[in-house]
Design an enzyme around this catalytic site. Structure first.
Site, PDB file in Angstrom:
ATOM      1  N   GLU A  15       0.702  -1.293  -0.187  1.00  0.00           N
ATOM      2  CA  GLU A  15       0.036   0.032   0.001  1.00  0.00           C
ATOM      3  C   GLU A  15       1.019   1.376  -0.083  1.00  0.00           C
ATOM      4  O   GLU A  15       2.111   1.105   0.129  1.00  0.00           O
ATOM      5  CB  GLU A  15      -0.925   0.094   1.431  1.00  0.00           C
ATOM      6  CG  GLU A  15      -2.195  -0.588   1.196  1.00  0.00           C
ATOM      7  CD  GLU A  15      -3.177   0.544   0.326  1.00  0.00           C
ATOM      8  OE1 GLU A  15      -2.870   1.620   0.067  1.00  0.00           O
ATOM      9  OE2 GLU A  15      -4.394  -0.114   0.514  1.00  0.00           O
ATOM     10  N   ARG A  97      -7.677   0.172  12.666  1.00  0.00           N
ATOM     11  CA  ARG A  97      -6.324   0.624  12.248  1.00  0.00           C
ATOM     12  C   ARG A  97      -6.543   1.739  11.243  1.00  0.00           C
ATOM     13  O   ARG A  97      -7.525   1.899  10.432  1.00  0.00           O
ATOM     14  CB  ARG A  97      -5.572  -0.579  11.632  1.00  0.00           C
ATOM     15  CG  ARG A  97      -6.120  -0.948  10.504  1.00  0.00           C
ATOM     16  CD  ARG A  97      -5.123  -2.141   9.690  1.00  0.00           C
ATOM     17  NE  ARG A  97      -5.931  -2.635   8.407  1.00  0.00           N
ATOM     18  CZ  ARG A  97      -5.923  -2.337   7.319  1.00  0.00           C
ATOM     19  NH1 ARG A  97      -5.564  -0.880   6.929  1.00  0.00           N
ATOM     20  NH2 ARG A  97      -6.652  -3.013   6.264  1.00  0.00           N
ATOM     21  N   ASN A  99      -5.552   3.448   7.549  1.00  0.00           N
ATOM     22  CA  ASN A  99      -5.399   2.742   6.238  1.00  0.00           C
ATOM     23  C   ASN A  99      -4.732   4.111   5.498  1.00  0.00           C
ATOM     24  O   ASN A  99      -3.944   4.584   5.921  1.00  0.00           O
ATOM     25  CB  ASN A  99      -6.971   2.381   5.834  1.00  0.00           C
ATOM     26  CG  ASN A  99      -6.591   1.559   4.583  1.00  0.00           C
ATOM     27  OD1 ASN A  99      -6.125   0.656   4.582  1.00  0.00           O
ATOM     28  ND2 ASN A  99      -7.664   1.665   3.586  1.00  0.00           N
ATOM     29  N   ASN A 145     -10.196   5.164   2.036  1.00  0.00           N
ATOM     30  CA  ASN A 145      -9.041   4.839   1.234  1.00  0.00           C
ATOM     31  C   ASN A 145      -8.575   6.173   0.484  1.00  0.00           C
ATOM     32  O   ASN A 145      -8.209   7.060   0.988  1.00  0.00           O
ATOM     33  CB  ASN A 145      -9.538   3.887   0.247  1.00  0.00           C
ATOM     34  CG  ASN A 145      -8.820   2.409   0.445  1.00  0.00           C
ATOM     35  OD1 ASN A 145      -7.440   2.574   0.538  1.00  0.00           O
ATOM     36  ND2 ASN A 145      -9.498   1.422   0.301  1.00  0.00           N
ATOM     37  N   ASP A 195      -9.785   1.673  -4.672  1.00  0.00           N
ATOM     38  CA  ASP A 195      -9.069   1.736  -3.392  1.00  0.00           C
ATOM     39  C   ASP A 195      -8.371   3.035  -3.492  1.00  0.00           C
ATOM     40  O   ASP A 195      -8.747   3.928  -3.577  1.00  0.00           O
ATOM     41  CB  ASP A 195      -8.095   0.347  -3.590  1.00  0.00           C
ATOM     42  CG  ASP A 195      -7.474   0.130  -2.237  1.00  0.00           C
ATOM     43  OD1 ASP A 195      -6.813   0.948  -1.661  1.00  0.00           O
ATOM     44  OD2 ASP A 195      -7.222  -1.252  -1.949  1.00  0.00           O
TER      45      ASP A 195
HETATM   46  C1  BGC Z   1      -7.384  -1.762   2.872  1.00  0.00           C
HETATM   47  C2  BGC Z   1      -7.724  -3.265   2.713  1.00  0.00           C
HETATM   48  C3  BGC Z   1      -9.121  -3.537   1.965  1.00  0.00           C
HETATM   49  C4  BGC Z   1      -9.031  -2.823   0.606  1.00  0.00           C
HETATM   50  C5  BGC Z   1     -10.067  -2.727  -0.442  1.00  0.00           C
HETATM   51  C6  BGC Z   1      -7.276  -1.431   1.326  1.00  0.00           C
HETATM   52  O1  BGC Z   1      -6.960  -0.006   1.297  1.00  0.00           O
HETATM   53  O2  BGC Z   1      -6.238  -1.500   3.532  1.00  0.00           O
HETATM   54  O3  BGC Z   1      -7.740  -3.855   4.069  1.00  0.00           O
HETATM   55  O4  BGC Z   1      -9.183  -4.774   1.642  1.00  0.00           O
HETATM   56  O5  BGC Z   1      -8.703  -1.551   0.775  1.00  0.00           O
HETATM   57  O6  BGC Z   1     -11.177  -2.177   0.395  1.00  0.00           O
HETATM   58 CA    CA Z   2      -5.582   1.933  -0.079  1.00  0.00          CA
END
Ligand code: BGC
Ligand code: CA
Length: 288
Positions: A15, A97, A99, A145, A195
């Site tokens: 990521e 957590r 992201n 995201n 995402d």
């Molecule tokens: C998250 C994942 C998730 C994915 C799709 C990512 O940014 O870290 O846990 O499965 O997005 O939603």
């Molecule tokens: Ca992401």
């Protein structure tokens, strides 16, 4: 044009790519492993730093070092290697957590949270200002995201993955406030979920599809403009890099794949490079 595997990292949840234009390195994370990768794309050499907790977002700072969104809050990594928490966030929610996230042009860090089990509405979007104060901007987020801003800073784009689209806000850069949320584009269900995202120099959005094996380019008015395949189905986030910011680096994840899928996608969790023929601009840095 095919994607090239730069690091066969087999990350569980690759990521957060960000190009460090001073050191000419691509920084990225494996969120679940708590790893910060530093990759030299010229050689493929990859160094890993363990930060001791899940790491959702990393961003460059105006000086040396990094700012990180860890499991329980924001931290600064100093040039001497010291890692210190500067603001606890949701430390009382062990099921959550951090992201994805990014810095705006005023040097604020934006990052959001999610539940490990993806409980609907359990997450939030936060803003860390250069004075290290934290403001909760959005509540009831599920998988916080992609986030990015238009070249004129008057629009902020945002993805909450299960909402199946890209939203846009009016953005006040001086105040750091987004208002007037609306839908920019719906995303196709057959491509999994939207995402991470990054912006190019023309103000178009590059969006990764988790489960869709591709990145899509959208124009600022929400029209799908281009589709580039990536040879791993869980594509998490793109970032422009390289000397002229014209290489598009893409992180991917092996998370959630069955044993059969892992066998069919041996480079899932790798770092890839595309050459899309357009350029990005240097990543904005955290102003502290
Ligand atoms: C998250 C994942 C998730 C994915 C799709 C990512 O940014 O870290 O846990 O499965 O997005 O939603
Ligand atoms: Ca992401």
């Amino acid at each position: 044009m095919s994607a090239e595997l730069v690091v066969d990292a087999r990350a569980e949840l690759g990521e957060g790519p960000v190009w460090d234009d001073r050191r000419e390195r691509l920084l990225w994370v494996d969120i679940l492993a708590g790893h910060v990768h530093t990759t030299d794309p010229a050689t493929g050499a990859d160094e890993v730093l363990e930060v001791g907790s899940e790491v959702g977002t990393i961003a460059l700072r105006a000086g040396e070092g990094l700012v990180l969104a860890l499991r329980d809050g924001f931290a600064l990594l100093e040039p001497d290697g010291e890692l210190r928490t500067v603001a606890e966030v949701e430390a009382d929610k062990p099921g959550n957590r951090f992201n994805d996230g990014a810095c705006d042009r005023a040097g604020r860090l934006w990052a959001g949270t999610m539940a490990f089990d993806e409980t609907p509405g359990a997450g939030a979007l936060y803003r860390l200002d250069p004075d290290l104060s934290v403001t909760k901007i959005l509540d009831e987020v599920t998988i916080s995201n992609g986030i990015g801003w238009s070249p004129d800073d008057r629009s902020m784009y945002y993805v909450d993955s299960p909402m199946m689209g890209i939203d846009v806000f009016d953005y006040d850069l001086a105040a750091g406030t987004p208002t007037n949320r609306r839908r920019l584009a719906n995303t196709p269900p057959e491509l999994g979920v939207p995402d991470g995202l990054t912006m190019d120099a023309e103000g178009c959005l590059w969006v990764a599809f988790y489960g869709g094996g591709c990145v899509h380019r959208y124009t600022p008015d929400g029209r799908l403009d281009r589709e580039l395949p990536v040879p791993a189905s869980n594509v998490t986030k793109p970032a422009f890099g390289g000397a002229t910011h014209s290489e598009l680096f893409v992180t991917t994840a092996a998370k959630g794949l069955s044993d059969d899928q892992r066998a069919a996608e041996p480079s899932a969790g790798g770092l890839f490079r595309l050459r899309p023929g357009v350029a990005g601009r240097p990543a904005d840095r955290f102003a502290a």
